[in-house]
Design a protein around this motif. Structure first.
Motif, PDB file in Angstrom:
ATOM      1  N   TYR A   1     -10.742  -6.608  87.999  1.00 41.12           N
ATOM      2  CA  TYR A   1      -9.770  -7.696  88.132  1.00 41.12           C
ATOM      3  C   TYR A   1      -9.872  -8.372  89.496  1.00 41.12           C
ATOM      4  O   TYR A   1      -9.700  -9.593  89.604  1.00 41.12           O
ATOM      5  CB  TYR A   1      -8.345  -7.195  87.917  1.00 41.12           C
TER       6      TYR A   1
ATOM      7  N   ALA B   1      -9.548  -7.403  80.301  1.00 36.68           N
ATOM      8  CA  ALA B   1      -8.333  -6.990  79.594  1.00 36.68           C
ATOM      9  C   ALA B   1      -8.658  -6.450  78.202  1.00 36.68           C
ATOM     10  O   ALA B   1      -8.113  -5.420  77.777  1.00 36.68           O
ATOM     11  CB  ALA B   1      -7.357  -8.154  79.495  1.00 36.68           C
ATOM     12  N   LEU B   2      -9.560  -7.116  77.500  1.00 43.11           N
ATOM     13  CA  LEU B   2      -9.945  -6.672  76.160  1.00 43.11           C
ATOM     14  C   LEU B   2     -10.693  -5.341  76.210  1.00 43.11           C
ATOM     15  O   LEU B   2     -10.414  -4.432  75.424  1.00 43.11           O
ATOM     16  CB  LEU B   2     -10.804  -7.746  75.477  1.00 43.11           C
TER      17      LEU B   2
ATOM     18  N   ILE C   1     -11.790 -16.686  85.047  1.00 43.88           N
ATOM     19  CA  ILE C   1     -10.762 -16.692  84.004  1.00 43.88           C
ATOM     20  C   ILE C   1     -11.290 -15.996  82.758  1.00 43.88           C
ATOM     21  O   ILE C   1     -10.608 -15.150  82.173  1.00 43.88           O
ATOM     22  CB  ILE C   1     -10.325 -18.135  83.691  1.00 43.88           C
ATOM     23  N   LEU C   2     -12.502 -16.309  82.378  1.00 44.14           N
ATOM     24  CA  LEU C   2     -13.132 -15.662  81.228  1.00 44.14           C
ATOM     25  C   LEU C   2     -13.336 -14.173  81.493  1.00 44.14           C
ATOM     26  O   LEU C   2     -13.089 -13.340  80.622  1.00 44.14           O
ATOM     27  CB  LEU C   2     -14.469 -16.340  80.906  1.00 44.14           C
TER      28      LEU C   2
ATOM     29  N   ALA D   1     -11.585 -12.207  83.411  1.00 47.95           N
ATOM     30  CA  ALA D   1     -10.294 -11.513  83.366  1.00 47.95           C
ATOM     31  C   ALA D   1      -9.895 -11.191  81.924  1.00 47.95           C
ATOM     32  O   ALA D   1      -9.399 -10.094  81.637  1.00 47.95           O
ATOM     33  CB  ALA D   1      -9.216 -12.343  84.042  1.00 47.95           C
ATOM     34  N   TRP D   2     -10.128 -12.121  81.014  1.00 51.07           N
ATOM     35  CA  TRP D   2      -9.833 -11.868  79.596  1.00 51.07           C
ATOM     36  C   TRP D   2     -10.742 -10.787  79.026  1.00 51.07           C
ATOM     37  O   TRP D   2     -10.292  -9.945  78.231  1.00 51.07           O
ATOM     38  CB  TRP D   2      -9.973 -13.154  78.781  1.00 51.07           C
ATOM     39  N   ILE D   3     -12.004 -10.795  79.414  1.00 52.15           N
ATOM     40  CA  ILE D   3     -12.940  -9.778  78.941  1.00 52.15           C
ATOM     41  C   ILE D   3     -12.545  -8.403  79.472  1.00 52.15           C
ATOM     42  O   ILE D   3     -12.562  -7.412  78.732  1.00 52.15           O
ATOM     43  CB  ILE D   3     -14.385 -10.151  79.340  1.00 52.15           C
TER      44      ILE D   3
ATOM     45  N   SER E   1     -12.837 -10.648  89.300  1.00 50.25           N
ATOM     46  CA  SER E   1     -12.531 -11.846  88.507  1.00 50.25           C
ATOM     47  C   SER E   1     -11.560 -12.764  89.245  1.00 50.25           C
ATOM     48  O   SER E   1     -11.613 -13.978  89.080  1.00 50.25           O
ATOM     49  CB  SER E   1     -11.970 -11.464  87.139  1.00 50.25           C
TER      50      SER E   1
END
Length: 115
Positions: free
Chosen positions: A65, A85-86, A78-79, A81-83, A68
């Motif tokens: 994090y 999290a997933l 931004i992308l 951070a989503w990856i 990112s």
């Protein structure tokens, strides 16, 4: 006479339940549940092992994090951070599933900072 090692005892139901809660808690509270149980449950080898793995994973996620967050200035952050999290969600669920079976789970992308 052959040397036969006795098979390791499977973890108790209490140990598997606590290990599952460590992995689920890592999803919501990051390193806090794993750190508390790593410091408190020294008598149970399975809980100690899984809390150490979850703690190492939480540290890895925090580092990801941070990276990112730095990369957010060039839109890729931004992308990322989503990856992160997933991947965190998926690996913590896999850890909880394996802990419920009493199987020690090792994450493939984990930085093992705490040995």
């Amino acid at each position: 006479m052959t040397d036969i090692q006795p098979s390791a005892q499977p973890p108790s139901n209490d140990a598997t339940t606590i290990a599952v809660l460590v992995w689920i808690g890592t999803i919501f509270f990051s390193f806090i549940p794993a750190l508390i149980l790593y410091l408190v449950k020294k008598d149970d080898a399975f809980v100690q092992d899984q809390s150490k793995e979850a703690l190492n994973w939480a540290i890895t996620v925090i580092i990801a994090y941070a990276v990112s967050g730095i990369l957010v200035f060039i839109v890729i952050g931004i992308l990322l951070a989503w990856i992160v999290a997933l991947v965190n969600l998926v690996f913590c669920i896999l850890g909880a599933i394996n802990a419920s079976k009493g199987v020690p789970y090792r994450l493939p992308f984990n930085l093992r900072l705490i040995k």
